[in-house]
Design a protein around this motif. Sequence first.
Motif, PDB file in Angstrom:
ATOM      1  N   ILE A   1      27.296  26.894  58.427  1.00 45.15           N
ATOM      2  CA  ILE A   1      26.954  28.245  58.186  1.00 45.15           C
ATOM      3  C   ILE A   1      27.160  28.370  56.976  1.00 45.15           C
ATOM      4  O   ILE A   1      28.769  28.795  56.697  1.00 45.15           O
ATOM      5  CB  ILE A   1      26.717  28.704  59.394  1.00 45.15           C
ATOM      6  CG1 ILE A   1      26.034  28.269  60.734  1.00 45.15           C
ATOM      7  CG2 ILE A   1      26.109  30.543  58.897  1.00 45.15           C
ATOM      8  CD1 ILE A   1      26.730  28.917  61.244  1.00 45.15           C
ATOM      9  N   SER A   2      26.380  28.879  56.100  1.00 44.69           N
ATOM     10  CA  SER A   2      26.471  29.856  54.092  1.00 44.69           C
ATOM     11  C   SER A   2      27.405  30.988  55.124  1.00 44.69           C
ATOM     12  O   SER A   2      26.256  32.360  55.875  1.00 44.69           O
ATOM     13  CB  SER A   2      26.184  29.512  53.714  1.00 44.69           C
ATOM     14  OG  SER A   2      25.152  28.384  52.993  1.00 44.69           O
ATOM     15  N   VAL A   3      28.553  31.395  53.992  1.00 41.70           N
ATOM     16  CA  VAL A   3      28.401  32.603  54.642  1.00 41.70           C
ATOM     17  C   VAL A   3      27.465  34.096  53.730  1.00 41.70           C
ATOM     18  O   VAL A   3      27.985  33.487  52.266  1.00 41.70           O
ATOM     19  CB  VAL A   3      30.049  33.516  54.406  1.00 41.70           C
ATOM     20  CG1 VAL A   3      30.505  34.559  54.618  1.00 41.70           C
ATOM     21  CG2 VAL A   3      30.983  32.593  55.449  1.00 41.70           C
ATOM     22  N   PRO A   4      26.673  34.771  53.677  1.00 40.86           N
ATOM     23  CA  PRO A   4      25.884  35.157  52.639  1.00 40.86           C
ATOM     24  C   PRO A   4      27.062  36.002  51.483  1.00 40.86           C
ATOM     25  O   PRO A   4      27.917  36.339  51.710  1.00 40.86           O
ATOM     26  CB  PRO A   4      25.187  35.683  53.599  1.00 40.86           C
ATOM     27  CG  PRO A   4      25.904  36.532  54.841  1.00 40.86           C
ATOM     28  CD  PRO A   4      26.835  35.233  54.568  1.00 40.86           C
ATOM     29  N   GLU A   5      26.356  36.337  50.505  1.00 43.45           N
ATOM     30  CA  GLU A   5      26.251  36.757  50.006  1.00 43.45           C
ATOM     31  C   GLU A   5      26.908  38.723  49.838  1.00 43.45           C
ATOM     32  O   GLU A   5      25.322  39.049  50.848  1.00 43.45           O
ATOM     33  CB  GLU A   5      26.302  37.252  48.164  1.00 43.45           C
ATOM     34  CG  GLU A   5      26.135  35.855  47.271  1.00 43.45           C
ATOM     35  CD  GLU A   5      27.729  34.728  47.442  1.00 43.45           C
ATOM     36  OE1 GLU A   5      28.529  36.010  47.370  1.00 43.45           O
ATOM     37  OE2 GLU A   5      28.035  33.866  47.526  1.00 43.45           O
ATOM     38  N   PRO A   6      27.549  39.577  49.657  1.00 41.19           N
ATOM     39  CA  PRO A   6      28.447  39.904  48.554  1.00 41.19           C
ATOM     40  C   PRO A   6      29.918  38.582  49.288  1.00 41.19           C
ATOM     41  O   PRO A   6      31.104  38.432  49.151  1.00 41.19           O
ATOM     42  CB  PRO A   6      28.956  40.548  48.078  1.00 41.19           C
ATOM     43  CG  PRO A   6      28.788  41.628  48.924  1.00 41.19           C
ATOM     44  CD  PRO A   6      27.167  40.777  49.969  1.00 41.19           C
ATOM     45  N   HIS A   7      29.933  38.615  51.073  1.00 43.10           N
ATOM     46  CA  HIS A   7      31.710  38.233  51.255  1.00 43.10           C
ATOM     47  C   HIS A   7      31.619  36.621  50.787  1.00 43.10           C
ATOM     48  O   HIS A   7      32.262  36.316  50.834  1.00 43.10           O
ATOM     49  CB  HIS A   7      30.693  38.363  52.695  1.00 43.10           C
ATOM     50  CG  HIS A   7      29.951  39.451  53.234  1.00 43.10           C
ATOM     51  ND1 HIS A   7      31.112  40.459  53.550  1.00 43.10           N
ATOM     52  CD2 HIS A   7      28.888  39.448  53.986  1.00 43.10           C
ATOM     53  CE1 HIS A   7      29.879  41.261  53.671  1.00 43.10           C
ATOM     54  NE2 HIS A   7      28.135  40.240  53.890  1.00 43.10           N
ATOM     55  N   GLY A   8      30.431  35.558  50.653  1.00 43.78           N
ATOM     56  CA  GLY A   8      30.907  34.534  50.754  1.00 43.78           C
ATOM     57  C   GLY A   8      31.613  34.242  49.287  1.00 43.78           C
ATOM     58  O   GLY A   8      32.999  33.831  48.896  1.00 43.78           O
ATOM     59  N   ARG A   9      31.333  34.646  48.384  1.00 40.11           N
ATOM     60  CA  ARG A   9      31.622  34.798  46.735  1.00 40.11           C
ATOM     61  C   ARG A   9      33.509  35.160  46.845  1.00 40.11           C
ATOM     62  O   ARG A   9      33.932  35.326  45.982  1.00 40.11           O
ATOM     63  CB  ARG A   9      31.001  35.145  45.631  1.00 40.11           C
ATOM     64  CG  ARG A   9      31.763  35.493  44.271  1.00 40.11           C
ATOM     65  CD  ARG A   9      30.958  36.222  43.097  1.00 40.11           C
ATOM     66  NE  ARG A   9      29.034  35.661  43.263  1.00 40.11           N
ATOM     67  CZ  ARG A   9      28.175  36.461  43.652  1.00 40.11           C
ATOM     68  NH1 ARG A   9      28.777  37.582  43.521  1.00 40.11           N
ATOM     69  NH2 ARG A   9      27.263  35.988  43.650  1.00 40.11           N
ATOM     70  N   LEU A  10      33.489  36.467  47.862  1.00 38.18           N
ATOM     71  CA  LEU A  10      34.693  37.298  47.828  1.00 38.18           C
ATOM     72  C   LEU A  10      35.774  36.259  48.492  1.00 38.18           C
ATOM     73  O   LEU A  10      36.767  37.169  47.857  1.00 38.18           O
ATOM     74  CB  LEU A  10      34.152  38.990  47.771  1.00 38.18           C
ATOM     75  CG  LEU A  10      35.747  39.310  48.842  1.00 38.18           C
ATOM     76  CD1 LEU A  10      35.946  40.910  48.340  1.00 38.18           C
ATOM     77  CD2 LEU A  10      36.300  39.736  49.880  1.00 38.18           C
ATOM     78  N   LEU A  11      35.395  35.522  48.868  1.00 37.44           N
ATOM     79  CA  LEU A  11      35.611  35.175  50.158  1.00 37.44           C
ATOM     80  C   LEU A  11      36.408  33.869  49.330  1.00 37.44           C
ATOM     81  O   LEU A  11      38.180  32.926  48.716  1.00 37.44           O
ATOM     82  CB  LEU A  11      36.009  34.135  51.485  1.00 37.44           C
ATOM     83  CG  LEU A  11      35.706  36.154  52.691  1.00 37.44           C
ATOM     84  CD1 LEU A  11      34.986  34.753  53.837  1.00 37.44           C
ATOM     85  CD2 LEU A  11      37.148  36.304  52.768  1.00 37.44           C
ATOM     86  N   GLN A  12      35.653  33.235  48.313  1.00 38.53           N
ATOM     87  CA  GLN A  12      35.992  31.818  47.678  1.00 38.53           C
ATOM     88  C   GLN A  12      37.423  32.747  46.318  1.00 38.53           C
ATOM     89  O   GLN A  12      37.563  31.678  46.115  1.00 38.53           O
ATOM     90  CB  GLN A  12      34.791  31.359  47.399  1.00 38.53           C
ATOM     91  CG  GLN A  12      34.634  29.962  46.579  1.00 38.53           C
ATOM     92  CD  GLN A  12      33.728  30.219  45.906  1.00 38.53           C
ATOM     93  OE1 GLN A  12      32.489  29.992  45.347  1.00 38.53           O
ATOM     94  NE2 GLN A  12      33.102  28.055  45.596  1.00 38.53           N
ATOM     95  N   GLU A  13      36.551  33.800  45.499  1.00 39.89           N
ATOM     96  CA  GLU A  13      37.624  34.329  44.934  1.00 39.89           C
ATOM     97  C   GLU A  13      38.791  34.289  45.130  1.00 39.89           C
ATOM     98  O   GLU A  13      39.540  34.532  44.965  1.00 39.89           O
ATOM     99  CB  GLU A  13      36.377  35.345  43.887  1.00 39.89           C
ATOM    100  CG  GLU A  13      35.603  35.351  43.068  1.00 39.89           C
ATOM    101  CD  GLU A  13      35.844  33.739  41.919  1.00 39.89           C
ATOM    102  OE1 GLU A  13      37.176  34.171  41.888  1.00 39.89           O
ATOM    103  OE2 GLU A  13      34.924  33.533  42.249  1.00 39.89           O
ATOM    104  N   ARG A  14      39.277  34.802  46.950  1.00 42.46           N
ATOM    105  CA  ARG A  14      40.418  35.299  47.392  1.00 42.46           C
ATOM    106  C   ARG A  14      40.335  34.220  47.505  1.00 42.46           C
ATOM    107  O   ARG A  14      42.260  33.893  47.192  1.00 42.46           O
ATOM    108  CB  ARG A  14      40.068  36.274  48.306  1.00 42.46           C
ATOM    109  CG  ARG A  14      39.313  37.271  48.433  1.00 42.46           C
ATOM    110  CD  ARG A  14      40.285  38.843  47.091  1.00 42.46           C
ATOM    111  NE  ARG A  14      42.354  38.316  47.812  1.00 42.46           N
ATOM    112  CZ  ARG A  14      42.011  39.089  48.090  1.00 42.46           C
ATOM    113  NH1 ARG A  14      42.027  40.241  49.097  1.00 42.46           N
ATOM    114  NH2 ARG A  14      43.488  39.001  48.584  1.00 42.46           N
ATOM    115  N   ARG A  15      40.713  33.520  47.809  1.00 41.58           N
ATOM    116  CA  ARG A  15      41.008  31.691  48.108  1.00 41.58           C
ATOM    117  C   ARG A  15      41.134  31.379  47.013  1.00 41.58           C
ATOM    118  O   ARG A  15      42.527  30.559  46.965  1.00 41.58           O
ATOM    119  CB  ARG A  15      39.772  30.521  48.760  1.00 41.58           C
ATOM    120  CG  ARG A  15      39.990  28.649  49.125  1.00 41.58           C
ATOM    121  CD  ARG A  15      38.926  28.598  50.145  1.00 41.58           C
ATOM    122  NE  ARG A  15      39.980  27.442  50.252  1.00 41.58           N
ATOM    123  CZ  ARG A  15      39.437  26.131  50.938  1.00 41.58           C
ATOM    124  NH1 ARG A  15      37.982  26.445  51.532  1.00 41.58           N
ATOM    125  NH2 ARG A  15      39.988  25.137  51.704  1.00 41.58           N
ATOM    126  N   ALA A  16      40.766  30.828  46.029  1.00 38.98           N
ATOM    127  CA  ALA A  16      41.106  30.285  44.681  1.00 38.98           C
ATOM    128  C   ALA A  16      42.318  31.516  44.177  1.00 38.98           C
ATOM    129  O   ALA A  16      43.447  31.193  43.532  1.00 38.98           O
ATOM    130  CB  ALA A  16      40.531  30.599  43.597  1.00 38.98           C
TER     131      ALA A  16
END
Length: 192
Positions: free
Chosen positions: A10-25
């Motif tokens: 299940i994809s986490v939708p935007e803007p949440h998905g990008r925010l969490l991906q950037e935090r992970r990086a």
Amino acid sequence: MGTVTIGVSISVPEPHGRLLQERRAGFGDAAAHGIPTHVTLLPPTEVEDTALPAVEAHLTSVAGAGRPFPMRLSGTGTFRPLSPVVYVRVVEGAEACAWLQQQVRDPAGPVPRELQFPYHPHVTVAHGIDEAAMDRAFEELAAYEADWSCTGFALYEQGADGVWRKLREYAFGGPVVPPQAACVDRDSLPAR
């Protein structure tokens, strides 16, 4: 003929998905930009490439039986010391995720995958990085909150470069409210 590595999530939708991906990086997880932010339904699984049509037909059937449901993320958790993972918790929608992953991995289906650990829906925000960075991820996202209506899931394939790419999306087959529950006052409709 060969094999491919697939996953269902299940994809986490935007803007949440990008925010969490950037935090992970930002926590130093080198895999962050190759893994879309998600809740896993089928972990990385190797299948024969000739099996993909059967997998897709199976997922179409699973999605057809599914219904949209509310998803809510709140706070953090960890699988340490068993597994070097920090995650954002799924606090609403976990039962629906558990049902879906069982359907996807149905022993009678094309991907009867056994799990290494009991299923626990979550959104990974740090994996396999140093302990200090894991602690930082746990603390900095402790107050994180997000919610949305989950309306389906997707099939992904991992490329030779390690990047996961979406192959197909699967929308659930029915509305949140069953049609018979949506009552209409016939007297309030305009006359024809």
